[in-house]
Each structure stands twice: as C-alpha cells, then as structure tokens.
Design an enzyme around this catalytic site. Structure first.
Site, PDB file in Angstrom:
ATOM      1  N   GLY A 245       0.835  -1.204   0.000  1.00  0.00           N
ATOM      2  CA  GLY A 245       0.000   0.000   0.000  1.00  0.00           C
ATOM      3  C   GLY A 245       0.868   1.250   0.000  1.00  0.00           C
ATOM      4  N   SER A 246       0.299   2.334   0.498  1.00  0.00           N
ATOM      5  CA  SER A 246       0.986   3.630   0.444  1.00  0.00           C
ATOM      6  C   SER A 246       2.143   3.689   1.443  1.00  0.00           C
ATOM      7  CB  SER A 246      -0.025   4.726   0.779  1.00  0.00           C
ATOM      8  OG  SER A 246      -0.544   4.475   2.073  1.00  0.00           O
ATOM      9  N   GLY A 250       2.702   2.035   5.159  1.00  0.00           N
ATOM     10  CA  GLY A 250       3.904   1.249   5.457  1.00  0.00           C
ATOM     11  C   GLY A 250       4.604   1.734   6.708  1.00  0.00           C
ATOM     12  N   GLU A 267       5.737  -3.398   0.719  1.00  0.00           N
ATOM     13  CA  GLU A 267       5.678  -3.105  -0.731  1.00  0.00           C
ATOM     14  C   GLU A 267       4.886  -1.813  -0.875  1.00  0.00           C
ATOM     15  OE1 GLU A 267       7.089  -4.744  -3.144  1.00  0.00           O
ATOM     16  OE2 GLU A 267       7.601  -6.677  -2.241  1.00  0.00           O
ATOM     17  N   CYS A 301       1.537   0.614  -8.728  1.00  0.00           N
ATOM     18  CA  CYS A 301       2.714   1.070  -7.974  1.00  0.00           C
ATOM     19  C   CYS A 301       3.878   1.303  -8.927  1.00  0.00           C
ATOM     20  CB  CYS A 301       3.085   0.058  -6.906  1.00  0.00           C
ATOM     21  SG  CYS A 301       3.260  -1.599  -7.558  1.00  0.00           S
TER      22      CYS A 301
HETATM   23  P1  NAD Z   1      -3.496   2.261   1.281  1.00  0.00           P
HETATM   24  O1  NAD Z   1      -2.174   2.505   1.916  1.00  0.00           O
HETATM   25  O2  NAD Z   1      -4.560   3.270   1.466  1.00  0.00           O
HETATM   26  O3  NAD Z   1      -4.102   0.862   1.801  1.00  0.00           O
HETATM   27  C1  NAD Z   1      -3.434  -0.361   1.596  1.00  0.00           C
HETATM   28  C2  NAD Z   1      -3.925  -1.373   2.601  1.00  0.00           C
HETATM   29  O4  NAD Z   1      -3.426  -1.023   3.899  1.00  0.00           O
HETATM   30  C3  NAD Z   1      -5.446  -1.441   2.746  1.00  0.00           C
HETATM   31  O5  NAD Z   1      -5.837  -2.787   2.942  1.00  0.00           O
HETATM   32  C4  NAD Z   1      -5.698  -0.609   4.005  1.00  0.00           C
HETATM   33  O6  NAD Z   1      -6.902  -0.938   4.637  1.00  0.00           O
HETATM   34  C5  NAD Z   1      -4.498  -1.018   4.837  1.00  0.00           C
HETATM   35  N1  NAD Z   1      -4.077  -0.090   5.910  1.00  0.00           N
HETATM   36  C6  NAD Z   1      -3.877   1.232   5.802  1.00  0.00           C
HETATM   37  N2  NAD Z   1      -3.400   1.715   6.975  1.00  0.00           N
HETATM   38  C7  NAD Z   1      -3.296   0.664   7.817  1.00  0.00           C
HETATM   39  C8  NAD Z   1      -2.866   0.511   9.161  1.00  0.00           C
HETATM   40  N3  NAD Z   1      -2.439   1.550   9.872  1.00  0.00           N
HETATM   41  N4  NAD Z   1      -2.883  -0.730   9.722  1.00  0.00           N
HETATM   42  C9  NAD Z   1      -3.278  -1.801   8.993  1.00  0.00           C
HETATM   43  N5  NAD Z   1      -3.721  -1.714   7.711  1.00  0.00           N
HETATM   44  C10 NAD Z   1      -3.723  -0.493   7.131  1.00  0.00           C
HETATM   45  O7  NAD Z   1      -3.202   2.013  -0.284  1.00  0.00           O
HETATM   46  P2  NAD Z   1      -4.240   1.879  -1.478  1.00  0.00           P
HETATM   47  O8  NAD Z   1      -4.825   3.207  -1.780  1.00  0.00           O
HETATM   48  O9  NAD Z   1      -5.144   0.731  -1.282  1.00  0.00           O
HETATM   49  O10 NAD Z   1      -3.243   1.455  -2.671  1.00  0.00           O
HETATM   50  C11 NAD Z   1      -2.447   2.351  -3.373  1.00  0.00           C
HETATM   51  C12 NAD Z   1      -1.042   2.409  -2.820  1.00  0.00           C
HETATM   52  O11 NAD Z   1      -0.475   1.104  -2.763  1.00  0.00           O
HETATM   53  C13 NAD Z   1      -0.106   3.201  -3.710  1.00  0.00           C
HETATM   54  O12 NAD Z   1       0.752   3.965  -2.900  1.00  0.00           O
HETATM   55  C14 NAD Z   1       0.671   2.125  -4.459  1.00  0.00           C
HETATM   56  O13 NAD Z   1       1.919   2.544  -4.956  1.00  0.00           O
HETATM   57  C15 NAD Z   1       0.813   1.096  -3.393  1.00  0.00           C
HETATM   58  N6  NAD Z   1       1.083  -0.219  -3.966  1.00  0.00           N
HETATM   59  C16 NAD Z   1       2.345  -0.716  -3.852  1.00  0.00           C
HETATM   60  C17 NAD Z   1       2.653  -1.935  -4.444  1.00  0.00           C
HETATM   61  C18 NAD Z   1       4.037  -2.500  -4.369  1.00  0.00           C
HETATM   62  O14 NAD Z   1       4.175  -3.694  -4.604  1.00  0.00           O
HETATM   63  N7  NAD Z   1       5.055  -1.732  -4.061  1.00  0.00           N
HETATM   64  C19 NAD Z   1       1.658  -2.662  -5.121  1.00  0.00           C
HETATM   65  C20 NAD Z   1       0.372  -2.123  -5.195  1.00  0.00           C
HETATM   66  C21 NAD Z   1       0.104  -0.892  -4.612  1.00  0.00           C
END
Ligand code: NAD
Length: 511
Positions: A245-246, A250, A267, A301
């Site tokens: 995720g973002s 992370g 990631e 991503c």
């Molecule tokens: P996001 O960070 O909003 O959410 C990702 C996941 O994390 C969701 O399931 C969310 O519910 C969970 N989450 C968020 N905060 C949390 C916390 N404090 N504790 C536990 N879980 C939590 O991201 P998004 O909008 O769903 O996806 C887009 C982002 O993901 C972009 O930044 C993209 O670059 C990144 N991404 C990275 C990769 C990679 O492999 N590097 C792959 C896909 C997406």
C-alpha cells in the site's frame, strides 16, 4: 460493445458465490460478522455492487485462533504435498479465470485484459510455487572442527498477515499466499476495503481446494477497517506481516511490527521514471511509455510518473506523446476497445485535481488532459505535464494518470534527476547504446529495486523478486528467493566424533 450489466453482473456474482449482503470474515467457515455495513462500489458507474458486514476485533480473534491452529497442522505436511494443494489452486483459478477477471474489472475498474492478466498472475505464481515446494533448499557448510557437520534448514514460520491494496485486489494476495502455503504457513488476508468482493470470491475458491484435500483452513480472511488492521499487525502470533500500500500505511505498519520485533515485508508506493536517450528506438519507447503512464489509469505502484527526455529529441517526442495520450479510449472498462477505465473513487479524482492545482502553482504546464470526464463514475483524462527538476509535487506519488516530462543534457544528469525522489520501486532506460544501458544498470545508476532496458516500468513478471528501495519499503515478494522471508532459517551443527573441540580454537577444559 456495451454489455447488459444488470443480468450479466448478477449472474457473475452468483457464479462466484457473492450475495447482496456478505459476511466479512472467514476462518474455515464464514463468520456472521457484526461490524459496519460497507458497500462495494463499481468505479465505472458509482453504483453499489454488493455489501459486506465488516469484521470486528472479536471476529479477528476467531480468525487468528483458527489460522494459528491450522498452521500447527499444515507445517507437518511435507512441502511437496503442500505444493500439490497449490497446484490444484492454480487449476481452479484457471477454471474461474474469466469470472474472476470480470469481477476485478467490475470492482477495481481495470480494463478487461488487465483484469484477466491479474488472474493470470495468480495462476503463474501457483505454478512457480509448485516447483518451489521441491526446492526449499538449505546450504551445507564445511565446519572448522573435525568430525562436525554444518548445514542450514528452513522451517515454516507461522501464520502470516497479508495486507493488500485496492489496485491489485487479487494478484498480491496470491504472490504472498501461494509462496507462504508451500512454505508451510497459514495466513490472514486483510484486503483493501475498496475491493472486498474479489477477496470473498478468491477465498471461496481457495477453501474449496483445501476441503477437497482435507487440508486445514490456512486461508483466513478479514474484511475490516484500519482499526482492526492495526490489531492484526500488532498480533504477536503473526511473525510476518506482508503489507502492500501507500508509504503512509507502510510507516504505520512498519512501526507497529518493529515495536514487537516482528518481521515485515513492505511493498509501498513508487514514483517511477523512464529515461529516453537520443539513441533510443523512439517508437518502442512511445508505446511503452503510454502503457506505463496511462494503463490501469495510472494506478499501479509501477506506473511511470516521470519521463526524462534528451533535449535533442524532447520536442518531437512530446508532440507524439500528447497526440497519442489524447487518443487513448477512456470509458467503461468492461467494454471492448477501452484502454483506460476510471479511478477507484471520488477521493482519488479529487487528489488528482488537487495535485494539478499544485503543479500549476509550482510552474508546471499541462500539455494535455487535466480534467475530469463528465459521466457517472470516476473518470479523468490522461494528463501530460511539463515539469522541471525540483518541483516538489513531482517527488510525490499521486495515484492517477499524470505524467511529468523533464528534459536532460546528458545521461549523468538524467540519472541524478531520476534518483532524486524518496521512492525507489521501478525504473527504465530506452537506448540502443550498450554503454548507456550498462551505465544505467551500474551501481551508480538507477537506485530502484527494478531496473529495465527497453521495457517500461510496469508489468513485472512473477519469476523475479518484486519490490523497491528507499520509501518503497525494501520488501521483495513473488519469485527468485523471496520465499525465504516466509520461513525461519535454522543453522544446525552436529558433532559425530568423540572430542569436544570449541570453535575459534577456544579452550575450556575443566579439571
Ligand atoms: P493504502 O495505503 O490506502 O491501503 C493499503 C492497505 O493497507 C489497505 O488494505 C488498508 O486498509 C491497509 N491499511 C492502511 N493503513 C493501515 C494501518 N495503519 N494498519 C493496517 N492496515 C492499514 O493504499 P491503497 O490506496 O489501497 O493502494 C495504493 C497504494 O499502494 C499506492 O501507494 C501504491 O503505490 C501502493 N502499492 C504498492 C505496491 C508495491 O508492490 N510496491 C503494489 C500495489 C500498490
């Protein structure tokens, strides 16, 4: 061609076992969750598809206890037998490829071929994991002591927590779960709340495979908000949290996991660049840039967000780029011929528009696009912006189809500009000059986890280890030796002689 969404969508959901109202947790059996009701929305129309009752902390506890017990049984299965179960999972995914791909399109807004491609990635990683189940090799070493043998072996690690982002609603689960399963781990999946239905469908398929093999329920699921997500990441029963995720997410998860001295595989966001030199095959480069920047509506991503053009080719390349960007068919991702679907939700549209306001304030010029599209759903135009080094907005990841174009004089300068962002996921150079390509791949070249030559930044294959450096989090998953993160390494030394020599020649003879 426009499809009859009402009947065909209902039939699709029924085939995948999705109802109008759905439970939000699975632990070998579906749990009657009592959390907030959440509607999954089709980003192509803004209309709800189906609802889920989210999991509470108590529901999470039930899932965690079940997968913990499942781990204790599953780790005793020989790895090739675990591989056989994953082989069957791959077969089931093949059978459901069309339906699952269509559901990814419906819920995440990916165009048809990308929805299907995502399911193909699940199938590919299952195939990879089957082979891996017979190759979880440890090394043997020569001991410095006589009549001693030394080797290392890899044991199952424990239940793994898997957090996934909306933009790869099923593939990222499979990258983790196919590998974790052959390694002998059980897992709890917390998908994005934007894409709960794909997770429900996949969990149903995976559980059927487990039941057919009398295997323990290793694939747990919780559909929950971040609050319950935090409970999961703090749970000491989960030695590994793999989170996609973002960067903000992370940082939050990384802190919680490191505080309990757990292992995390992060990631996170990218801000990927493509360098096109004066020695590039420009037609090849243009085609690659278009998919990398505007495919998946800029929501990968690995999306190319920054393009570096050599001064001598910049004007001509920009002209062709703008012409091509304007001609990209944007529309309902379920329709044939559409190449760019909607953004995931209204907030993503607002984020893009706010970023473009900032672009203008910081001196950038919008060459094409930049507007929303007036129709139901969350549509925006593919956007190309002229940027200069040092514009702060270009150091951020805006999860939308905005491509910043820079110019450079020489390759050293291009690499310096390329590396001058906090993220380090994917990178590319387009050149037919071998020296330029090798310069880009050298230790002083790209600082990213992925570096490509004459291939764009997005669309990685599962065979390699996937992930990035710097704020992208340093994690690696999918192929190569990423499996090692899902196991615990044990170094074993056996004395089969009659003496008790100590290492490093230390003497400790008592009496
Ligand atoms: P996001 O960070 O909003 O959410 C990702 C996941 O994390 C969701 O399931 C969310 O519910 C969970 N989450 C968020 N905060 C949390 C916390 N404090 N504790 C536990 N879980 C939590 O991201 P998004 O909008 O769903 O996806 C887009 C982002 O993901 C972009 O930044 C993209 O670059 C990144 N991404 C990275 C990769 C990679 O492999 N590097 C792959 C896909 C997406």
């Amino acid at each position: 061609m426009t499809v009859d969404t009402t009947t065909s969508t209902q039939a699709l959901l029924e085939r995948l076992g999705i109802r109008a109202e759905n439970p939000g947790a699975f632990a070998g059996t579906w749990i009657d969750t009592k959390g907030d009701r959440f509607e999954s929305v089709n980003p192509a129309t803004g209309e709800p598809i189906a609802a889920v009752n989210m999991a509470t902390e108590e529901d999470y506890e039930r899932v965690a206890a079940t997968v913990q017990k499942a781990f204790e049984a599953w780790r005793l299965w020989p790895a090739p037998k675990r591989g056989e179960v994953v082989r069957q999972l791959g077969q089931e995914l093949r059978r459901h490829k069309d339906d699952l791909g269509a559901l990814v399109t419906l819920e995440a807004g990916k165009v048809k071929s990308e929805g299907l491609g995502e399911v193909q990635e699940m199938i590919d990683i299952c195939d990879f994991a089957v082979g891996l189940s017979r190759q979880l090799y440890g090394k043997t070493m020569h001991s410095e002591r006589p009549s001693h043998r030394m080797y290392e072996q890899w044991h199952p690690l424990g239940p793994v927590g898997i957090v996934t982002a909306f933009n790869f609603p099923v593939a990222v689960w499979s990258w983790n779960s196919a590998i974790a399963a052959v390694c002998g781990d059980s897992m709890i999946w917390k998908p994005s709340s934007e894409t709960p239905l794909t997770a429900l469908a996949v969990t149903r398929i995976a559980q059927r495979v487990l039941e057919a093999n009398d295997a323990p329920p290793i694939f747990g699921l919780i559909l929950a908000d971040r609050r319950v997500g935090k409970v999961m990441t703090a749970d000491r029963r989960l030695p590994l949290i793999s989170a996609t995720g973002s960067v903000t997410m992370g940082r939050a998860i990384g802190n919680v996991v490191s505080d309990r001295l757990g292992r995390s595989l992060l990631e996170l966001g990218g801000n990927n660049g493509i360098i096109v030199t004066e020695n590039a095959d420009q037609d090849l480069a243009l085609r690659a840039v278009l998919f990398a920047a505007f495919g998946t509506a800029g929501q990968r991503c690995t999306t190319a967000r920054r393009l570096f053009l050599h001064k001598s080719i910049a004007a001509g390349f920009k002209e062709k780029l703008v012409r091509a960007a304007k001609s990209i068919p944007v529309g309902d991702p379920a329709e044939d011929g559409v190449l760019m679907g909607p953004l995931i939700n209204r907030r993503a549209v607002d984020d893009m528009m706010n970023a473009l306001e900032t672009v203008k304030e910081q001196g950038g010029e919008i060459l094409c696009g930049g507007k929303t599209i007036d129709r139901p759903g969350f549509y925006v135009e593919p956007t190309v912006v002229t940027a200069t080094a040092g514009m702060p907005i270009t150091c951020e990841e805006t999860f939308a189809p905005i491509l910043y174009v820079f110019e450079f004089d020489d390759l050293d300068q291009a690499i310096e500009m390329h590396n001058a962002v906090p993220q380090g996921l994917s990178s590319s150079i387009f050149t037919l000059n071998m020296r330029e390509a090798e310069r880009f791949l050298a230790a002083t070249g790209s600082d990213c986890g992925i570096a490509n030559v004459n291939i764009a930044t997005s669309g990685a294959e599962i065979g390699g280890a996937f992930g990035g450096e710097k704020e992208t989090g340093g994690g690696r998953e999918a192929g190569s030796d990423s499996w090692k993160l899902y196991m615990r390494r044990q170094t074993c030394t056996i004395n089969w002689g009659t003496e008790m020599p100590l290492a490093q020649g230390v003497e400790f003879d008592v009496g």
